[in-house]
Design an enzyme around this catalytic site. Sequence first.
Site, mmCIF file in Angstrom:
data_model
loop_
_atom_site.group_PDB
_atom_site.id
_atom_site.type_symbol
_atom_site.label_atom_id
_atom_site.label_comp_id
_atom_site.label_asym_id
_atom_site.label_seq_id
_atom_site.Cartn_x
_atom_site.Cartn_y
_atom_site.Cartn_z
ATOM 1 C CB SER A 16 21.695 18.585 -8.815
ATOM 2 O OG SER A 16 21.613 17.327 -8.192
ATOM 3 C CE LYS A 65 16.578 12.155 -2.604
ATOM 4 N NZ LYS A 65 17.578 11.185 -3.051
ATOM 5 C CG ASN A 86 15.290 11.407 -7.728
ATOM 6 O OD1 ASN A 86 14.387 10.948 -8.421
ATOM 7 N ND2 ASN A 86 16.551 11.324 -8.084
ATOM 8 N N GLY A 128 17.351 7.871 3.872
ATOM 9 C CA GLY A 128 16.520 8.205 2.719
ATOM 10 C C GLY A 128 16.797 7.459 1.428
ATOM 11 C CG ASN A 149 19.812 2.109 10.761
ATOM 12 O OD1 ASN A 149 20.695 2.708 10.153
ATOM 13 N ND2 ASN A 149 18.904 2.743 11.486
ATOM 14 C CB VAL A 209 25.627 5.772 -0.937
ATOM 15 C CG1 VAL A 209 24.724 6.832 -1.535
ATOM 16 C CG2 VAL A 209 24.995 4.387 -1.076
#
Length: 263
Positions: A16, A65, A86, A128, A149, A209
């Site tokens: 970031s 988060k 976020n 998350g 999961n 992701v």
Amino acid sequence: MKKYIVIGNPIDHSLSPKLHNYWIKKNNINATYDKKKLDEDELKEIISEVKEGKINGINVTIPFKKAVIPFLDELSIEANETQSVNTIYLNNGKTIGHNTDAAGFELSIKYSKYELNNKRIFILGAGGVVPSIIFSLKKMKTSKIILSNRTEEKAANLKDSFKYIDIVKWGVIPNFDMIINATSVGLKENDEIKLDFSKVEKNKIFYDVIYNPRQTNFLKKAKNFGHKTMNGKMMFIYQAHQAFTLWHKIMPDIDNETIKLLD
Ligand code: ATR
């Protein structure tokens, strides 16, 4: 000079700062963006600095988060429905928690030009980022969201919040148009998801992701089987883009240079 930070633990891996500082410079904004590793008991204090105007915005990453929520004055609809924040900012003296991961996911799909309307989506994982993806998939009017999961209890907890999803046992591969790896398996180069995708019909979409490594074994194998593949890089760029636009009221360019920055 305005001050922005990303908080998490660990935080070293976060890209970031690189992306935000690139856009800050490009747009001649007088601001800094740093990363800060925190412990959970420091969250209250750091958010109070937003209220006092000492910090102008915070990005929140794993594992905070959800943990930041009790310390915020208000949540956006996205943050409330996903119970995941976020992006934090001050509005009319109130600290607001927002979620740009959901929009980031949706915009990454738009960028790829995949049409998910009426499509069946299969999600692997319950960590998350998953509530944001479910929220976004529902908004895109997919016909079915199926989730699996390894630890069944976590999948069941998600179903409590998102009643419209279906849960299947780990190892079961239902029919799908797009499968999303939202587990952390793949972060290490040799990681492999112990599931057999060899019987999946051709020409499906495999979305991971994870964007570092650029091609996980999940995507590598999918490509070999002739499926379309996409990693999480555009999702990451778009979530940052949404936060940047919200904070600075400037929409930065997402050009080839921006995309290359994260390679
Ligand atoms: P968090 O749960 O703290 O948000 P995450 O990194 O976002 O962490 O999520 C990790 C996800 O990857 C979880 O869904 C986890 O499954 P469990 O709930 O069973 O732990 C999944 N995961 C991690 N290692 C895995 C493995 N070897 N096989 C399958 N799933 C795995």
